[in-house]
Design a protein around this motif. Structure first.
Motif, PDB file in Angstrom:
ATOM      1  N   GLN A   1      57.979 -22.439 -62.053  1.00 33.79           N
ATOM      2  CA  GLN A   1      58.135 -21.002 -62.236  1.00 33.79           C
ATOM      3  C   GLN A   1      56.785 -20.346 -62.461  1.00 33.79           C
ATOM      4  N   SER A   2      56.750 -19.062 -62.217  1.00 32.85           N
ATOM      5  CA  SER A   2      55.528 -18.276 -62.343  1.00 32.85           C
ATOM      6  C   SER A   2      55.686 -17.301 -63.495  1.00 32.85           C
ATOM      7  N   ILE A   3      54.676 -17.248 -64.350  1.00 37.30           N
ATOM      8  CA  ILE A   3      54.692 -16.333 -65.497  1.00 37.30           C
ATOM      9  C   ILE A   3      53.395 -15.543 -65.512  1.00 37.30           C
ATOM     10  N   ASP A   4      53.510 -14.230 -65.625  1.00 38.63           N
ATOM     11  CA  ASP A   4      52.361 -13.351 -65.814  1.00 38.63           C
ATOM     12  C   ASP A   4      52.236 -13.016 -67.289  1.00 38.63           C
ATOM     13  N   ALA A   5      51.021 -13.027 -67.805  1.00 42.18           N
ATOM     14  CA  ALA A   5      50.808 -12.735 -69.223  1.00 42.18           C
ATOM     15  C   ALA A   5      49.582 -11.860 -69.388  1.00 42.18           C
ATOM     16  N   SER A   6      49.649 -10.982 -70.385  1.00 41.59           N
ATOM     17  CA  SER A   6      48.515 -10.117 -70.696  1.00 41.59           C
ATOM     18  C   SER A   6      47.405 -10.873 -71.409  1.00 41.59           C
ATOM     19  N   LEU A   7      47.791 -11.925 -72.143  1.00 41.09           N
ATOM     20  CA  LEU A   7      46.815 -12.733 -72.881  1.00 41.09           C
ATOM     21  C   LEU A   7      47.131 -14.200 -72.677  1.00 41.09           C
ATOM     22  N   LEU A   8      46.127 -14.974 -72.304  1.00 43.65           N
ATOM     23  CA  LEU A   8      46.235 -16.418 -72.149  1.00 43.65           C
ATOM     24  C   LEU A   8      45.543 -17.080 -73.336  1.00 43.65           C
ATOM     25  N   VAL A   9      46.255 -17.981 -74.008  1.00 42.70           N
ATOM     26  CA  VAL A   9      45.695 -18.685 -75.159  1.00 42.70           C
ATOM     27  C   VAL A   9      45.617 -20.172 -74.839  1.00 42.70           C
ATOM     28  N   GLY A  10      44.423 -20.728 -74.910  1.00 42.86           N
ATOM     29  CA  GLY A  10      44.234 -22.165 -74.749  1.00 42.86           C
ATOM     30  C   GLY A  10      44.289 -22.846 -76.102  1.00 42.86           C
ATOM     31  N   ALA A  11      45.414 -23.523 -76.356  1.00 47.61           N
ATOM     32  CA  ALA A  11      45.578 -24.314 -77.574  1.00 47.61           C
ATOM     33  C   ALA A  11      45.866 -25.752 -77.175  1.00 47.61           C
ATOM     34  N   ASP A  12      45.252 -26.175 -76.076  1.00 53.12           N
ATOM     35  CA  ASP A  12      45.593 -27.436 -75.428  1.00 53.12           C
ATOM     36  C   ASP A  12      44.607 -28.563 -75.712  1.00 53.12           C
ATOM     37  N   GLY A  13      43.995 -28.533 -76.875  1.00 53.75           N
ATOM     38  CA  GLY A  13      43.266 -29.685 -77.364  1.00 53.75           C
ATOM     39  C   GLY A  13      41.835 -29.836 -76.873  1.00 53.75           C
ATOM     40  N   THR A  14      41.237 -30.942 -77.278  1.00 50.55           N
ATOM     41  CA  THR A  14      39.819 -31.183 -77.042  1.00 50.55           C
ATOM     42  C   THR A  14      39.469 -31.172 -75.560  1.00 50.55           C
ATOM     43  N   ALA A  15      40.289 -31.822 -74.735  1.00 45.50           N
ATOM     44  CA  ALA A  15      40.043 -31.841 -73.285  1.00 45.50           C
ATOM     45  C   ALA A  15      40.813 -30.690 -72.642  1.00 45.50           C
ATOM     46  N   SER A  16      40.499 -29.468 -73.032  1.00 50.80           N
ATOM     47  CA  SER A  16      41.285 -28.285 -72.679  1.00 50.80           C
ATOM     48  C   SER A  16      41.213 -27.946 -71.183  1.00 50.80           C
ATOM     49  N   TYR A  17      42.377 -27.911 -70.542  1.00 54.04           N
ATOM     50  CA  TYR A  17      42.466 -27.468 -69.151  1.00 54.04           C
ATOM     51  C   TYR A  17      42.180 -25.978 -69.057  1.00 54.04           C
ATOM     52  N   VAL A  18      42.675 -25.220 -70.022  1.00 51.95           N
ATOM     53  CA  VAL A  18      42.431 -23.773 -70.009  1.00 51.95           C
ATOM     54  C   VAL A  18      40.945 -23.480 -70.121  1.00 51.95           C
ATOM     55  N   ARG A  19      40.262 -24.180 -71.018  1.00 51.86           N
ATOM     56  CA  ARG A  19      38.807 -23.978 -71.167  1.00 51.86           C
ATOM     57  C   ARG A  19      38.088 -24.267 -69.861  1.00 51.86           C
ATOM     58  N   GLU A  20      38.505 -25.329 -69.194  1.00 54.09           N
ATOM     59  CA  GLU A  20      37.898 -25.691 -67.917  1.00 54.09           C
ATOM     60  C   GLU A  20      38.137 -24.610 -66.870  1.00 54.09           C
ATOM     61  N   GLN A  21      39.374 -24.105 -66.797  1.00 53.27           N
ATOM     62  CA  GLN A  21      39.710 -23.094 -65.799  1.00 53.27           C
ATOM     63  C   GLN A  21      38.998 -21.772 -66.068  1.00 53.27           C
ATOM     64  N   LEU A  22      38.702 -21.495 -67.319  1.00 57.11           N
ATOM     65  CA  LEU A  22      37.959 -20.288 -67.667  1.00 57.11           C
ATOM     66  C   LEU A  22      36.467 -20.426 -67.370  1.00 57.11           C
ATOM     67  N   GLY A  23      36.028 -21.630 -67.077  1.00 57.18           N
ATOM     68  CA  GLY A  23      34.610 -21.856 -66.807  1.00 57.18           C
ATOM     69  C   GLY A  23      33.755 -21.839 -68.056  1.00 57.18           C
ATOM     70  N   ILE A  24      34.361 -22.126 -69.208  1.00 55.21           N
ATOM     71  CA  ILE A  24      33.620 -22.144 -70.469  1.00 55.21           C
ATOM     72  C   ILE A  24      33.091 -23.547 -70.707  1.00 55.21           C
ATOM     73  N   GLU A  25      31.782 -23.676 -70.804  1.00 60.44           N
ATOM     74  CA  GLU A  25      31.167 -24.974 -71.057  1.00 60.44           C
ATOM     75  C   GLU A  25      31.371 -25.378 -72.519  1.00 60.44           C
ATOM     76  N   ALA A  26      31.317 -26.687 -72.752  1.00 57.68           N
ATOM     77  CA  ALA A  26      31.455 -27.199 -74.113  1.00 57.68           C
ATOM     78  C   ALA A  26      30.354 -28.203 -74.395  1.00 57.68           C
ATOM     79  N   GLU A  27      29.798 -28.123 -75.585  1.00 58.20           N
ATOM     80  CA  GLU A  27      28.785 -29.088 -76.024  1.00 58.20           C
ATOM     81  C   GLU A  27      29.494 -30.261 -76.701  1.00 58.20           C
TER      82      GLU A  27
END
Length: 411
Positions: free
Chosen positions: A164-190
């Motif tokens: 299914q497809s869901i549209d959201a006004s705000l996306l929250v990445g609470a998906d842990g250390t190896a975050s898929y959301v962080r990766e998709q946002l292009g946010i680097e991690a040290e």
């Protein structure tokens, strides 16, 4: 609870999409529900305690601010019976003189914090999630793709019933250390690998723990002893990675003798070790917390060394701060709201991460010249009232501009 695919291929529209239903993601979902905010939570694991990786055998040290927050969102009433109060904290360093002590009576509170097995907190969160009225839970479900929109994000989510497809006004990445959301946002991690392995288990000491928690530093890593119910204690001990296999291979008699040598005899003879669980220790810090209509919380934002037991405490303050700001906004993904969130979390986040990393680097380094300085620092924290109060305040989780929920006093 799951929801079926939307009809005619039209995406469902939601204010907030939370990716990850672990300890922090579930807490955020509950806080938003308590504020009357519609949200969807996507979690890869089935909604059972035994299926959720973060609902494990660790014994969590919950700061007073954390318990205040859990109480404010209706979780603590489901967990309080399984929790043990921490009324005293003792910090020392092997080979150095002096110690730092914190005491609940001196701070005018009934407890500095509480210990609670992660699985019990997980069970309490699941019970509270079942009470939510504004939350849709997709579990087990997998986020397969994200597409940026002008006013939010479109997520493709696969469940047992289909995609299914869901549209959201705000996306929250609470998906842990190896975050898929962080990766998709292009946010680097040290990332910093401490080259340490953490072992946790329960032990039964000869002497009553008297609601005292211990943190003891040494050249080969920190050791913590946390008070638990029925005179048990939670042992947390770190070893260099190259020694991890040898410790894991020890039988109970060998392990308890080794643990006794590492911790000492303040509680008398240790016995009856429970099952051991090893964890590799790494520090992972996202270079920023926000993206366009997106935000990172908990371990997706920062995974800290378990020294001082700050991980979940810090993550919950992320979740409650975000929920507080979203509850008072017309647009939960507005740029100014997210910038406010990042600015408000910065002092707490940076201070906590600096403290945990600095303690590992300074308190555990085998440098004899540091010994007298460390000893003097411990004595100052124990004997100088302003330092005592500052240490206790931060130990109880009150740092920076905390969310209002953690300031509510427990009954």
């Amino acid at each position: 609870m799951t929801t079926p695919p939307t009809s005619a291929g039209v995406p469902a529209r939601q204010p907030v999409l939370i990716v990850g239903g672990g300890l922090v993601g579930a807490s955020l979902a509950i806080a938003l529900d308590a504020a009357g905010i519609e949200a969807v939570m996507v979690e890869a694991a089935a909604p059972r305690v035994d299926a959720q990786p973060s609902y494990d055998e660790r014994n969590l040290a919950l700061a007073r601010a954390t318990v205040n927050g859990l109480d404010a969102i209706g979780v603590w009433r489901h967990a309080a019976a399984q929790a043990t109060p921490i009324r005293h904290i003792h910090v020392s360093r092997a080979g150095d003189f002096g110690s730092a002590r914190m005491d609940a009576d001196r701070e005018g509170v009934d407890a500095l914090g509480w210990t609670l097995p992660a699985r019990e907190l997980g069970a309490a969160l699941l019970r509270r999630l079942d009470e939510c009225r504004h939350l849709k839970r997709l579990a087990p479900a997998k986020l397969e793709a994200l597409e940026p929109l002008a006013d939010g994000w479109r997520a493709q989510i696969r469940t047992a019933e289909g995609t299914q497809s869901i549209d959201a006004s705000l996306l929250v990445g609470a998906d842990g250390t190896a975050s898929y959301v962080r990766e998709q946002l292009g946010i680097e991690a040290e990332t910093h690998d401490y080259q340490q392995t953490l072992f946790v288990c329960t032990v039964t000491p000869e002497r009553d723990h008297a609601h005292r928690a211990y943190e003891r530093f040494a050249d080969n890593g920190p050791v913590a002893m946390l008070p638990l119910a029925e005179r048990h204690c939670g042992l947390v001990v770190t070893v260099p990675t190259e020694e991890g296999d040898a410790v894991a291979a020890m039988d109970d008699e060998q392990f308890i003798a080794w643990a006794q040598q590492r911790f000492g005899w303040r509680l008398g003879r240790l016995g009856r070790p429970g099952k051991r669980h090893p964890y590799a220790i790494k520090r992972v810090a996202a270079q920023c917390l926000i993206g366009p209509r997106a935000v990172l919380v908990g371990n997706a934002a920062q995974t800290v060394h378990p020294i001082g037991a700050q991980g979940f405490n810090l993550g919950l303050r992320d979740a409650l701060t975000l929920a507080e700001l979203v509850a008072g906004a017309e647009d939960p993904g507005a740029a100014d709201l997210l910038e406010h969130y990042a600015a408000r979390r910065a002092p707490d986040r940076e201070g906590t991460m600096t403290m945990s990393h600095g303690l590992v680097q300074l308190a555990c380094l085998p440098q004899p010249l540091l010994g007298p300085l460390r000893s003097l620092a411990l004595l100052a924290c124990d004997r100088v009232p302003p330092l005592q109060r500052l240490l206790a305040k931060r130990g109880m989780g009150f740092r920076g501009e905390p969310p209002r929920a953690v300031l509510e006093r427990l009954p």
